[in-house]
Design a protein around this motif. Structure first.
Motif, PDB file in Angstrom:
ATOM      1  N   SER A   6       0.846  -1.185   0.000  1.00  0.00           N
ATOM      2  CA  SER A   6       0.000   0.000   0.000  1.00  0.00           C
ATOM      3  C   SER A   6       0.883   1.237   0.000  1.00  0.00           C
ATOM      4  O   SER A   6       2.083   1.151   0.248  1.00  0.00           O
ATOM      5  CB  SER A   6      -0.958   0.008   1.186  1.00  0.00           C
ATOM      6  N   GLY A   7       0.275   2.342  -0.293  1.00  0.00           N
ATOM      7  CA  GLY A   7       1.047   3.576  -0.369  1.00  0.00           C
ATOM      8  C   GLY A   7       0.246   4.763   0.101  1.00  0.00           C
ATOM      9  O   GLY A   7      -0.978   4.705   0.213  1.00  0.00           O
ATOM     10  N   HIS A  43       3.192   9.492  -7.317  1.00  0.00           N
ATOM     11  CA  HIS A  43       1.745   9.725  -7.387  1.00  0.00           C
ATOM     12  C   HIS A  43       1.376  11.171  -7.107  1.00  0.00           C
ATOM     13  O   HIS A  43       0.432  11.719  -7.659  1.00  0.00           O
ATOM     14  CB  HIS A  43       1.011   8.822  -6.390  1.00  0.00           C
TER      15      HIS A  43
HETATM   16  N1  TRP Z   1      -3.181   6.043  -4.829  1.00  0.00           N
HETATM   17  C1  TRP Z   1      -3.122   5.900  -3.425  1.00  0.00           C
HETATM   18  C2  TRP Z   1      -3.695   7.153  -2.747  1.00  0.00           C
HETATM   19  O1  TRP Z   1      -3.611   8.220  -3.301  1.00  0.00           O
HETATM   20  C3  TRP Z   1      -1.714   5.690  -2.935  1.00  0.00           C
HETATM   21  C4  TRP Z   1      -1.094   4.556  -3.622  1.00  0.00           C
HETATM   22  C5  TRP Z   1      -0.131   4.633  -4.555  1.00  0.00           C
HETATM   23  C6  TRP Z   1      -1.364   3.168  -3.429  1.00  0.00           C
HETATM   24  N2  TRP Z   1       0.234   3.407  -4.980  1.00  0.00           N
HETATM   25  C7  TRP Z   1      -0.498   2.481  -4.288  1.00  0.00           C
HETATM   26  C8  TRP Z   1      -2.241   2.456  -2.620  1.00  0.00           C
HETATM   27  C9  TRP Z   1      -0.519   1.095  -4.369  1.00  0.00           C
HETATM   28  C10 TRP Z   1      -2.253   1.067  -2.708  1.00  0.00           C
HETATM   29  C11 TRP Z   1      -1.390   0.395  -3.578  1.00  0.00           C
HETATM   30  O2  TRP Z   1      -4.194   7.042  -1.669  1.00  0.00           O
END
Ligand code: TRP
Length: 360
Positions: A6-7, A43
Protein backbone atom coordinates in the motif's frame (compact mmCIF):
# COMPACT_ATOMS: atom_id res chain seq x y z
CA UNK A 1 1.01 -15.33 4.59
CA UNK A 2 0.13 -12.83 1.93
CA UNK A 3 2.08 -10.07 0.29
CA UNK A 4 0.69 -6.66 1.11
CA UNK A 5 1.37 -3.42 -0.68
CA UNK A 6 0.00 0.00 0.00
CA UNK A 7 1.05 3.58 -0.37
CA UNK A 8 0.31 7.09 0.76
CA UNK A 9 1.04 10.34 -0.93
CA UNK A 10 3.54 12.43 1.01
CA UNK A 11 1.26 15.16 2.24
CA UNK A 12 3.32 15.95 5.34
CA UNK A 13 1.97 15.43 8.82
CA UNK A 14 -0.89 12.99 9.04
CA UNK A 15 -4.24 13.54 10.73
CA UNK A 16 -6.33 11.18 12.80
CA UNK A 17 -8.39 10.34 9.71
CA UNK A 18 -5.26 8.96 8.02
CA UNK A 19 -4.48 7.02 11.18
CA UNK A 20 -7.86 5.40 11.84
CA UNK A 21 -8.59 5.04 8.13
CA UNK A 22 -5.37 3.38 7.00
CA UNK A 23 -2.25 3.57 9.11
CA UNK A 24 -3.64 1.63 12.05
CA UNK A 25 -4.49 -1.26 9.78
CA UNK A 26 -0.96 -1.20 8.34
CA UNK A 27 0.49 -1.44 11.82
CA UNK A 28 -1.75 -4.40 12.60
CA UNK A 29 -0.93 -6.42 9.51
CA UNK A 30 2.83 -5.85 9.43
CA UNK A 31 3.30 -8.74 11.84
CA UNK A 32 1.10 -11.18 9.91
CA UNK A 33 2.10 -10.62 6.30
CA UNK A 34 4.99 -9.63 4.10
CA UNK A 35 4.38 -5.92 3.79
CA UNK A 36 5.60 -3.17 1.51
CA UNK A 37 4.58 0.34 2.50
CA UNK A 38 5.45 3.07 0.09
CA UNK A 39 5.76 6.83 0.10
CA UNK A 40 3.97 7.50 -3.17
CA UNK A 41 5.97 10.52 -4.22
CA UNK A 42 5.49 9.89 -7.94
CA UNK A 43 1.74 9.72 -7.39
CA UNK A 44 1.91 13.17 -5.90
CA UNK A 45 2.89 14.54 -9.29
CA UNK A 46 -0.19 13.13 -10.99
CA UNK A 47 -2.17 16.01 -9.53
CA UNK A 48 0.11 18.39 -7.63
CA UNK A 49 2.88 18.70 -10.19
CA UNK A 50 3.25 22.48 -10.13
CA UNK A 51 4.46 22.71 -6.58
CA UNK A 52 7.02 20.34 -5.12
CA UNK A 53 9.35 22.66 -3.21
CA UNK A 54 8.47 21.13 0.16
CA UNK A 55 8.37 17.52 -0.99
CA UNK A 56 11.41 16.32 1.00
CA UNK A 57 10.06 17.84 4.17
CA UNK A 58 6.65 16.28 3.58
CA UNK A 59 8.18 12.85 3.04
CA UNK A 60 10.14 13.11 6.27
CA UNK A 61 7.18 14.30 8.30
CA UNK A 62 4.94 11.53 7.02
CA UNK A 63 7.48 8.77 7.61
CA UNK A 64 8.05 10.05 11.15
CA UNK A 65 4.32 9.75 11.71
CA UNK A 66 4.40 6.20 10.35
CA UNK A 67 7.17 5.23 12.74
CA UNK A 68 5.56 6.89 15.71
CA UNK A 69 2.28 5.14 14.94
CA UNK A 70 4.09 1.82 15.13
CA UNK A 71 5.32 0.83 11.67
CA UNK A 72 8.49 -1.11 12.29
CA UNK A 73 11.20 -1.26 9.60
CA UNK A 74 12.23 -4.63 11.02
CA UNK A 75 8.81 -6.04 10.22
CA UNK A 76 7.94 -4.34 6.93
CA UNK A 77 9.66 -2.66 4.01
CA UNK A 78 9.26 1.11 4.12
CA UNK A 79 10.43 2.84 0.99
CA UNK A 80 10.02 5.73 -1.37
CA UNK A 81 8.56 5.08 -4.80
CA UNK A 82 11.09 7.20 -6.70
CA UNK A 83 13.98 5.27 -5.10
CA UNK A 84 12.83 2.25 -7.09
CA UNK A 85 13.09 3.12 -10.80
CA UNK A 86 11.40 -0.17 -11.68
CA UNK A 87 8.08 1.58 -10.89
CA UNK A 88 8.64 3.94 -13.79
CA UNK A 89 9.81 1.18 -16.09
CA UNK A 90 6.88 -1.15 -15.42
CA UNK A 91 4.46 1.77 -15.71
CA UNK A 92 5.72 2.47 -19.22
CA UNK A 93 5.46 -1.17 -20.27
CA UNK A 94 1.98 -1.62 -18.78
CA UNK A 95 0.80 1.56 -20.47
CA UNK A 96 1.53 -0.12 -23.82
CA UNK A 97 -1.23 -2.66 -23.20
CA UNK A 98 -3.74 -0.43 -21.39
CA UNK A 99 -6.61 0.85 -23.54
CA UNK A 100 -7.22 4.55 -22.95
CA UNK A 101 -10.94 3.90 -22.58
CA UNK A 102 -10.31 1.93 -19.38
CA UNK A 103 -8.64 5.00 -17.91
CA UNK A 104 -11.16 7.50 -19.20
CA UNK A 105 -14.04 5.47 -17.84
CA UNK A 106 -12.47 5.27 -14.40
CA UNK A 107 -15.11 6.87 -12.18
CA UNK A 108 -12.58 8.41 -9.82
CA UNK A 109 -10.80 10.02 -12.77
CA UNK A 110 -13.95 11.86 -13.74
CA UNK A 111 -14.72 12.81 -10.16
CA UNK A 112 -11.24 14.00 -9.36
CA UNK A 113 -11.10 16.02 -12.52
CA UNK A 114 -14.26 17.74 -11.38
CA UNK A 115 -13.09 18.18 -7.83
CA UNK A 116 -9.64 19.49 -8.69
CA UNK A 117 -11.03 21.55 -11.51
CA UNK A 118 -13.12 23.41 -8.99
CA UNK A 119 -10.20 24.51 -6.87
CA UNK A 120 -7.64 24.94 -9.61
CA UNK A 121 -9.84 26.94 -11.90
CA UNK A 122 -11.05 28.96 -8.96
CA UNK A 123 -7.49 29.71 -7.95
CA UNK A 124 -6.61 30.75 -11.47
CA UNK A 125 -9.59 33.10 -11.58
CA UNK A 126 -8.63 34.50 -8.21
CA UNK A 127 -5.14 35.20 -9.53
CA UNK A 128 -6.66 37.21 -12.33
CA UNK A 129 -8.79 39.16 -9.91
CA UNK A 130 -12.00 37.64 -11.27
CA UNK A 131 -12.76 35.68 -8.15
CA UNK A 132 -12.51 36.81 -4.55
CA UNK A 133 -10.85 34.68 -1.91
CA UNK A 134 -14.17 34.32 -0.09
CA UNK A 135 -15.89 32.97 -3.14
CA UNK A 136 -13.07 30.57 -3.83
CA UNK A 137 -13.26 29.21 -0.30
CA UNK A 138 -17.00 28.83 -0.61
CA UNK A 139 -16.51 26.84 -3.79
CA UNK A 140 -13.88 24.50 -2.40
CA UNK A 141 -15.91 24.13 0.78
CA UNK A 142 -18.81 22.91 -1.29
CA UNK A 143 -21.21 25.72 -0.40
CA UNK A 144 -21.17 27.07 -3.95
CA UNK A 145 -21.69 25.32 -7.25
CA UNK A 146 -18.40 24.36 -8.88
CA UNK A 147 -17.22 26.22 -11.92
CA UNK A 148 -17.69 24.15 -15.07
CA UNK A 149 -14.55 22.01 -15.15
CA UNK A 150 -14.43 21.37 -18.88
CA UNK A 151 -13.10 24.84 -19.59
CA UNK A 152 -9.81 25.31 -21.38
CA UNK A 153 -7.98 26.40 -18.21
CA UNK A 154 -8.68 23.13 -16.46
CA UNK A 155 -8.03 21.05 -19.52
CA UNK A 156 -4.54 22.47 -19.78
CA UNK A 157 -3.80 21.99 -16.13
CA UNK A 158 -5.23 18.55 -15.47
CA UNK A 159 -5.60 16.66 -18.67
CA UNK A 160 -2.09 15.33 -18.32
CA UNK A 161 -1.02 11.89 -19.41
CA UNK A 162 0.23 11.30 -15.87
CA UNK A 163 -3.11 12.03 -14.25
CA UNK A 164 -5.00 9.88 -16.73
CA UNK A 165 -2.44 7.11 -16.29
CA UNK A 166 -2.58 7.14 -12.48
CA UNK A 167 -4.08 3.62 -12.27
CA UNK A 168 -1.29 2.29 -14.50
CA UNK A 169 1.33 3.61 -12.08
CA UNK A 170 -0.61 2.12 -9.21
CA UNK A 171 -0.81 -1.23 -11.01
CA UNK A 172 2.96 -1.21 -11.39
CA UNK A 173 3.33 -0.46 -7.67
CA UNK A 174 1.30 -3.50 -6.79
CA UNK A 175 2.50 -5.90 -9.47
CA UNK A 176 6.21 -5.32 -8.82
CA UNK A 177 5.87 -6.95 -5.41
CA UNK A 178 3.39 -9.62 -6.43
CA UNK A 179 1.00 -8.20 -3.84
CA UNK A 180 -2.25 -10.09 -3.42
CA UNK A 181 -3.60 -7.97 -0.60
CA UNK A 182 -3.94 -4.25 -1.06
CA UNK A 183 -5.48 -2.37 1.85
CA UNK A 184 -6.98 0.82 0.50
CA UNK A 185 -9.96 3.01 1.14
CA UNK A 186 -13.28 2.73 -0.65
CA UNK A 187 -12.28 5.55 -3.02
CA UNK A 188 -9.45 3.46 -4.42
CA UNK A 189 -11.55 0.42 -5.33
CA UNK A 190 -12.15 1.36 -8.96
CA UNK A 191 -8.39 1.73 -9.41
CA UNK A 192 -7.85 -1.77 -8.15
CA UNK A 193 -10.44 -3.11 -10.54
CA UNK A 194 -8.48 -1.49 -13.37
CA UNK A 195 -5.28 -2.96 -11.94
CA UNK A 196 -6.72 -6.42 -12.13
CA UNK A 197 -7.77 -5.86 -15.73
CA UNK A 198 -4.36 -4.54 -16.75
CA UNK A 199 -2.59 -7.48 -15.10
CA UNK A 200 -4.96 -9.95 -16.78
CA UNK A 201 -4.38 -8.33 -20.13
CA UNK A 202 -0.62 -8.38 -19.66
CA UNK A 203 -0.64 -12.03 -18.61
CA UNK A 204 -2.94 -12.90 -21.53
CA UNK A 205 -0.45 -11.39 -23.96
CA UNK A 206 2.86 -12.46 -22.48
CA UNK A 207 2.16 -15.37 -20.15
CA UNK A 208 1.33 -15.66 -16.48
CA UNK A 209 4.03 -13.37 -15.13
CA UNK A 210 2.26 -10.90 -12.87
CA UNK A 211 0.12 -11.59 -9.80
CA UNK A 212 -3.46 -10.41 -9.90
CA UNK A 213 -4.13 -8.22 -6.89
CA UNK A 214 -6.60 -10.13 -4.76
CA UNK A 215 -9.59 -9.03 -2.70
CA UNK A 216 -8.96 -5.78 -1.11
CA UNK A 217 -11.22 -4.08 1.26
CA UNK A 218 -10.63 -4.18 4.95
CA UNK A 219 -13.32 -2.13 6.63
CA UNK A 220 -11.82 1.10 7.82
CA UNK A 221 -13.10 3.75 10.15
CA UNK A 222 -14.37 6.96 8.63
CA UNK A 223 -13.43 9.88 10.83
CA UNK A 224 -15.33 13.12 10.25
CA UNK A 225 -13.53 16.46 10.30
CA UNK A 226 -14.13 18.94 13.11
CA UNK A 227 -16.91 20.57 11.10
CA UNK A 228 -18.51 17.24 10.16
CA UNK A 229 -17.30 17.37 6.55
CA UNK A 230 -14.70 14.90 5.27
CA UNK A 231 -11.49 15.43 7.20
CA UNK A 232 -8.98 17.20 5.00
CA UNK A 233 -6.03 19.49 5.51
CA UNK A 234 -7.28 21.78 2.81
CA UNK A 235 -10.61 22.24 4.60
CA UNK A 236 -8.82 23.29 7.80
CA UNK A 237 -10.94 20.80 9.77
CA UNK A 238 -8.28 18.21 10.57
CA UNK A 239 -6.95 17.00 13.90
CA UNK A 240 -3.25 16.27 13.48
CA UNK A 241 -2.12 12.93 14.77
CA UNK A 242 0.57 14.73 16.74
CA UNK A 243 -1.37 17.72 17.85
CA UNK A 244 0.07 19.41 20.93
CA UNK A 245 -2.08 19.53 24.05
CA UNK A 246 -2.45 23.29 23.56
CA UNK A 247 -3.47 22.78 19.94
CA UNK A 248 -5.93 20.00 20.68
CA UNK A 249 -8.07 21.76 23.27
CA UNK A 250 -9.45 24.63 21.16
CA UNK A 251 -10.08 22.25 18.27
CA UNK A 252 -12.09 19.80 20.34
CA UNK A 253 -13.96 22.57 22.14
CA UNK A 254 -15.04 24.05 18.79
CA UNK A 255 -16.00 20.73 17.20
CA UNK A 256 -19.39 20.33 15.56
CA UNK A 257 -22.11 18.87 17.76
CA UNK A 258 -25.80 18.21 17.30
CA UNK A 259 -27.34 21.62 16.47
CA UNK A 260 -30.67 20.49 18.01
CA UNK A 261 -29.01 20.13 21.38
CA UNK A 262 -28.93 23.85 22.16
CA UNK A 263 -28.93 23.49 25.94
CA UNK A 264 -27.13 21.01 28.16
CA UNK A 265 -30.37 19.27 29.16
CA UNK A 266 -31.77 18.96 25.64
CA UNK A 267 -31.75 15.39 24.30
CA UNK A 268 -29.02 14.92 21.70
CA UNK A 269 -28.48 12.87 18.53
CA UNK A 270 -25.04 11.30 18.80
CA UNK A 271 -25.16 9.81 15.29
CA UNK A 272 -24.53 13.18 13.67
CA UNK A 273 -22.12 14.50 16.29
CA UNK A 274 -18.39 14.79 15.66
CA UNK A 275 -17.56 14.66 19.35
CA UNK A 276 -19.40 11.35 19.69
CA UNK A 277 -17.59 9.96 16.64
CA UNK A 278 -14.28 10.78 18.36
CA UNK A 279 -15.47 9.30 21.67
CA UNK A 280 -15.99 6.03 19.82
CA UNK A 281 -12.31 6.09 18.86
CA UNK A 282 -10.79 7.35 22.08
CA UNK A 283 -13.12 6.70 25.03
CA UNK A 284 -14.00 3.35 26.56
CA UNK A 285 -17.33 4.75 27.73
CA UNK A 286 -18.76 5.64 24.30
CA UNK A 287 -21.73 3.29 24.72
CA UNK A 288 -22.73 4.85 28.02
CA UNK A 289 -22.21 8.32 26.57
CA UNK A 290 -24.60 7.57 23.73
CA UNK A 291 -27.39 6.93 26.22
CA UNK A 292 -26.52 9.93 28.36
CA UNK A 293 -26.53 12.22 25.35
CA UNK A 294 -29.90 10.96 24.09
CA UNK A 295 -31.36 11.39 27.57
CA UNK A 296 -30.06 14.93 27.87
CA UNK A 297 -28.04 13.87 30.91
CA UNK A 298 -24.85 15.62 29.80
CA UNK A 299 -24.12 18.90 28.02
CA UNK A 300 -21.82 19.27 25.02
CA UNK A 301 -19.21 21.33 26.86
CA UNK A 302 -18.76 18.71 29.58
CA UNK A 303 -18.81 15.97 26.96
CA UNK A 304 -16.03 17.70 25.00
CA UNK A 305 -13.91 18.09 28.12
CA UNK A 306 -14.18 14.37 28.78
CA UNK A 307 -13.17 13.68 25.22
CA UNK A 308 -10.07 15.80 25.72
CA UNK A 309 -9.21 13.77 28.78
CA UNK A 310 -9.59 10.52 26.81
CA UNK A 311 -7.37 11.85 24.04
CA UNK A 312 -4.62 13.01 26.37
CA UNK A 313 -2.88 9.69 26.90
CA UNK A 314 -2.77 8.32 23.35
CA UNK A 315 -1.72 11.71 22.01
CA UNK A 316 1.09 12.16 24.50
CA UNK A 317 2.31 8.60 23.83
CA UNK A 318 2.38 9.29 20.12
CA UNK A 319 4.21 12.57 20.66
CA UNK A 320 6.86 10.90 22.81
CA UNK A 321 7.42 8.15 20.29
CA UNK A 322 7.65 10.65 17.46
CA UNK A 323 10.22 12.72 19.33
CA UNK A 324 12.35 9.61 19.79
CA UNK A 325 12.48 9.01 16.03
CA UNK A 326 12.95 12.65 15.17
CA UNK A 327 16.72 12.59 14.72
CA UNK A 328 18.68 14.04 11.84
CA UNK A 329 19.30 11.51 9.11
CA UNK A 330 17.22 8.74 10.62
CA UNK A 331 14.35 8.81 8.14
CA UNK A 332 16.57 9.10 5.09
CA UNK A 333 18.79 6.23 6.26
CA UNK A 334 15.77 4.13 6.84
CA UNK A 335 14.31 4.91 3.42
CA UNK A 336 17.65 4.15 1.78
CA UNK A 337 17.72 0.73 3.41
CA UNK A 338 14.06 0.08 2.58
CA UNK A 339 14.63 1.23 -1.01
CA UNK A 340 17.39 -1.35 -1.46
CA UNK A 341 15.11 -4.14 -0.22
CA UNK A 342 12.26 -3.00 -2.44
CA UNK A 343 14.53 -2.70 -5.49
CA UNK A 344 15.73 -6.26 -5.09
CA UNK A 345 12.17 -7.60 -5.20
CA UNK A 346 11.09 -5.21 -7.95
CA UNK A 347 14.08 -6.09 -10.11
CA UNK A 348 13.27 -9.76 -9.86
CA UNK A 349 9.80 -9.10 -11.23
CA UNK A 350 11.20 -6.85 -13.94
CA UNK A 351 13.57 -9.59 -15.03
CA UNK A 352 10.58 -11.82 -15.69
CA UNK A 353 8.64 -9.04 -17.38
CA UNK A 354 11.45 -8.11 -19.76
CA UNK A 355 11.95 -11.74 -20.65
CA UNK A 356 8.25 -12.35 -21.20
CA UNK A 357 8.09 -9.35 -23.54
CA UNK A 358 11.20 -10.56 -25.39
CA UNK A 359 13.12 -7.47 -24.44
CA UNK A 360 15.85 -9.83 -23.26
N1 TRP B 1 -3.18 6.04 -4.83
C1 TRP B 1 -3.12 5.90 -3.43
C2 TRP B 1 -3.69 7.15 -2.75
O1 TRP B 1 -3.61 8.22 -3.30
C3 TRP B 1 -1.71 5.69 -2.94
C4 TRP B 1 -1.09 4.56 -3.62
C5 TRP B 1 -0.13 4.63 -4.55
C6 TRP B 1 -1.36 3.17 -3.43
N2 TRP B 1 0.23 3.41 -4.98
C7 TRP B 1 -0.50 2.48 -4.29
C8 TRP B 1 -2.24 2.46 -2.62
C9 TRP B 1 -0.52 1.10 -4.37
C10 TRP B 1 -2.25 1.07 -2.71
C11 TRP B 1 -1.39 0.39 -3.58
O2 TRP B 1 -4.19 7.04 -1.67
Amino acid sequence: MKTVMSGMRPTGRLHIGNYWGALRRWVEIQAEHRCFFMVADLHMFTTAYEESSRLQEHVREMVLDWLAAGLDPEKCVLFKQSDVPQHAELTLLLSMVTPISWLENNPTYKEQLQELGKTKLARALEGEGILTKERREAISGGQLEPVEPSSEAVRKELRTAGFLGYPVLQTADIALYGANLVPVGQDQLPHLEISREIVRRFNGLYGAVLTEPGPVLTPQAKVPGLDNRKMSKSYGNAVDLFETAAGLAPKVMSAYTDPLKARAKDPGHPEGCVVFAYHKLYSDFADRREGECRAGAIGCVACKKELLTSMEKPFSEFRERRARFDKPGLVSELLTAGGAKARAVAEETMGKVRKAMNLR
